[in-house]
Design a protein around this motif. Structure first.
Motif, PDB file in Angstrom:
ATOM      1  N   LYS A  36       0.836  -1.199   0.000  1.00 25.56           N
ATOM      2  CA  LYS A  36       0.000   0.000   0.000  1.00 25.56           C
ATOM      3  C   LYS A  36       0.871   1.250   0.000  1.00 25.56           C
ATOM      4  O   LYS A  36       0.618   2.199  -0.754  1.00 25.56           O
ATOM      5  N   GLN A  37       1.907   1.241   0.828  1.00 28.30           N
ATOM      6  CA  GLN A  37       2.779   2.408   0.951  1.00 28.30           C
ATOM      7  C   GLN A  37       3.470   2.749  -0.353  1.00 28.30           C
ATOM      8  O   GLN A  37       3.675   3.930  -0.665  1.00 28.30           O
ATOM      9  N   CYS A  38       3.840   1.755  -1.123  1.00 28.56           N
ATOM     10  CA  CYS A  38       4.596   2.023  -2.349  1.00 28.56           C
ATOM     11  C   CYS A  38       3.713   2.283  -3.561  1.00 28.56           C
ATOM     12  O   CYS A  38       4.224   2.602  -4.634  1.00 28.56           O
ATOM     13  N   GLY A  39       2.403   2.159  -3.420  1.00 28.07           N
ATOM     14  CA  GLY A  39       1.496   2.504  -4.509  1.00 28.07           C
ATOM     15  C   GLY A  39       0.991   1.355  -5.345  1.00 28.07           C
ATOM     16  O   GLY A  39       0.147   1.558  -6.228  1.00 28.07           O
ATOM     17  N   LEU A 224      10.672  -0.698  -6.156  1.00 28.10           N
ATOM     18  CA  LEU A 224       9.373  -0.884  -5.518  1.00 28.10           C
ATOM     19  C   LEU A 224       8.859   0.417  -4.918  1.00 28.10           C
ATOM     20  O   LEU A 224       7.708   0.812  -5.147  1.00 28.10           O
ATOM     21  N   PHE A 225       9.692   1.109  -4.161  1.00 31.00           N
ATOM     22  CA  PHE A 225       9.218   2.259  -3.406  1.00 31.00           C
ATOM     23  C   PHE A 225       9.208   3.557  -4.214  1.00 31.00           C
ATOM     24  O   PHE A 225       8.519   4.507  -3.844  1.00 31.00           O
ATOM     25  N   GLN A 226       9.930   3.598  -5.310  1.00 30.14           N
ATOM     26  CA  GLN A 226       9.920   4.794  -6.146  1.00 30.14           C
ATOM     27  C   GLN A 226       9.077   4.632  -7.401  1.00 30.14           C
ATOM     28  O   GLN A 226       8.692   5.630  -8.020  1.00 30.14           O
ATOM     29  N   HIS A 227       8.796   3.406  -7.776  1.00 28.61           N
ATOM     30  CA  HIS A 227       8.047   3.153  -9.005  1.00 28.61           C
ATOM     31  C   HIS A 227       6.946   2.123  -8.780  1.00 28.61           C
ATOM     32  O   HIS A 227       6.580   1.379  -9.693  1.00 28.61           O
ATOM     33  N   GLY A 228       6.412   2.090  -7.554  1.00 26.06           N
ATOM     34  CA  GLY A 228       5.387   1.103  -7.226  1.00 26.06           C
ATOM     35  C   GLY A 228       4.134   1.234  -8.064  1.00 26.06           C
ATOM     36  O   GLY A 228       3.523   0.230  -8.457  1.00 26.06           O
ATOM     37  N   ALA A 229       3.725   2.474  -8.351  1.00 24.52           N
ATOM     38  CA  ALA A 229       2.515   2.663  -9.156  1.00 24.52           C
ATOM     39  C   ALA A 229       2.696   2.071 -10.552  1.00 24.52           C
ATOM     40  O   ALA A 229       1.788   1.427 -11.092  1.00 24.52           O
ATOM     41  N   ALA A 230       3.878   2.270 -11.139  1.00 22.82           N
ATOM     42  CA  ALA A 230       4.152   1.700 -12.459  1.00 22.82           C
ATOM     43  C   ALA A 230       4.170   0.175 -12.398  1.00 22.82           C
ATOM     44  O   ALA A 230       3.672  -0.502 -13.309  1.00 22.82           O
ATOM     45  N   ILE A 231       4.746  -0.361 -11.340  1.00 21.62           N
ATOM     46  CA  ILE A 231       4.741  -1.819 -11.163  1.00 21.62           C
ATOM     47  C   ILE A 231       3.311  -2.326 -11.066  1.00 21.62           C
ATOM     48  O   ILE A 231       2.939  -3.320 -11.697  1.00 21.62           O
ATOM     49  N   GLY A 232       2.490  -1.642 -10.262  1.00 25.31           N
ATOM     50  CA  GLY A 232       1.092  -2.044 -10.123  1.00 25.31           C
ATOM     51  C   GLY A 232       0.348  -1.997 -11.443  1.00 25.31           C
ATOM     52  O   GLY A 232      -0.414  -2.919 -11.771  1.00 25.31           O
ATOM     53  N   ARG A 233       0.570  -0.943 -12.218  1.00 27.10           N
ATOM     54  CA  ARG A 233      -0.112  -0.848 -13.519  1.00 27.10           C
ATOM     55  C   ARG A 233       0.353  -1.964 -14.443  1.00 27.10           C
ATOM     56  O   ARG A 233      -0.446  -2.555 -15.190  1.00 27.10           O
ATOM     57  N   GLY A 234       1.645  -2.268 -14.412  1.00 24.78           N
ATOM     58  CA  GLY A 234       2.160  -3.342 -15.265  1.00 24.78           C
ATOM     59  C   GLY A 234       1.584  -4.695 -14.866  1.00 24.78           C
ATOM     60  O   GLY A 234       1.220  -5.501 -15.730  1.00 24.78           O
ATOM     61  N   ILE A 235       1.518  -4.955 -13.572  1.00 27.04           N
ATOM     62  CA  ILE A 235       0.924  -6.202 -13.107  1.00 27.04           C
ATOM     63  C   ILE A 235      -0.553  -6.258 -13.491  1.00 27.04           C
ATOM     64  O   ILE A 235      -1.057  -7.297 -13.929  1.00 27.04           O
ATOM     65  N   GLY A 236      -1.250  -5.131 -13.344  1.00 27.97           N
ATOM     66  CA  GLY A 236      -2.665  -5.098 -13.730  1.00 27.97           C
ATOM     67  C   GLY A 236      -2.877  -5.390 -15.190  1.00 27.97           C
ATOM     68  O   GLY A 236      -3.805  -6.114 -15.571  1.00 27.97           O
ATOM     69  N   SER A 237      -2.025  -4.848 -16.050  1.00 28.27           N
ATOM     70  CA  SER A 237      -2.138  -5.118 -17.490  1.00 28.27           C
ATOM     71  C   SER A 237      -1.862  -6.588 -17.791  1.00 28.27           C
ATOM     72  O   SER A 237      -2.578  -7.215 -18.599  1.00 28.27           O
ATOM     73  N   PHE A 238      -0.859  -7.147 -17.128  1.00 24.62           N
ATOM     74  CA  PHE A 238      -0.527  -8.558 -17.321  1.00 24.62           C
ATOM     75  C   PHE A 238      -1.688  -9.450 -16.880  1.00 24.62           C
ATOM     76  O   PHE A 238      -2.135 -10.335 -17.628  1.00 24.62           O
TER      77      PHE A 238
END
Length: 242
Positions: A36-39, A224-238
């Motif tokens: 949650k903290q990392c987005g 993880l902590f600086q680009h968590g939102a991008a990671i989340g979007r990438g996982i969501g797309s996958f």
């Protein structure tokens, strides 16, 4: 607060959002709240039911010192116990670092419970990083963590260190990992920070075996902590393609 019970241990988890089930497993010294903290959670919860699990030995989960409780099959079983507690048959399982090792364990021991598999920050071919003196030891790891990221290690008091040490030492178990990932029969995503050690070997492994791959800026924790939102979007797309 929801808890699953497995082999006499309580495993805490959080739930946010609705939709297909995604289970997130954090790395060593982190906890469920880290996602949650990392987005990552906020990037997923508008389309998915996002479950963050406190690993055994971490967060609000039980913290036994017995090393026998921390092997890969049992830790993978903790994830399955959470899926069972939620009443689901399968889940998209995402892990980072130690959580990637746990996610590989789900593929190895409980492949039928996977809808997809996403492994980040973990080289499942070689396991723990190696130096000139051999594999990284717990002593070197915790000393480095306390010096460089003291806010992550300050909770590891002497009475809790046995569980954290057992978590670390179990990471040496990598037998069967490659076959488990390749035979899982579900979509697989390998994701890493560009400056993280597993980045090059895992990107290469993905390319050689026709797996999905995601690369983001940053090192092991920075990604993880600086680009968590991008990671989340990438996982969501996958996951959304499945």
């Amino acid at each position: 607060m929801p808890f699953a019970n497995h082999r006499g241990q309580r495993i805490h988890y959080t739930v946010e959002g609705s939709g297909p089930l995604i289970v997130l497993q954090h790395g060593l010294l982190l906890d469920a709240a880290s996602w949650k903290q990392c987005g990552v959670v906020d990037a997923l919860a508008d389309r998915f039911r996002v479950v963050c699990v406190d690993s055994l030995g971490h967060g609000l989960s039980d913290k036994p010192a017995d090393p026998a409780l921390y092997n890969q099959a049992q830790r993978a079983g903790d994830i399955v116990a959470v899926i069972d507690d939620l009443g689901d048959e399968r889940a998209h399982v995402v892990g980072h670092s130690m959580g990637g090792w746990v996610a590989v364990g789900v593929a190895r021991f409980f492949p039928a419970r996977l809808a997809s598999l996403a492994i980040g920050g973990w080289d499942f071919l070689t396991g723990l990083p190696r130096g000139n003196a051999g594999p990284l030891t717990y002593g070197a790891f915790i000393t480095f963590a306390r010096r460089t990221v003291p806010e992550l290690a300050e909770w590891v008091t002497p009475d809790l260190e046995g569980g954290v040490r057992a978590c670390f030492n179990a990471l040496g178990q990598v037998d069967g990992a490659k076959d488990a990932v390749l035979s899982s029969r579900v979509p697989v995503l390998l994701w890493n920070g560009q400056d993280d050690g597993p980045h090059a070997p895992m990107q290469r492994f993905a390319a050689e075996n026709g797996l999905d791959a995601m690369s983001v800026p940053g090192d092991h924790l920075g990604a993880l902590f600086q680009h968590g939102a991008a990671i989340g979007r990438g996982i969501g797309s996958f996951v959304g393609r499945g």
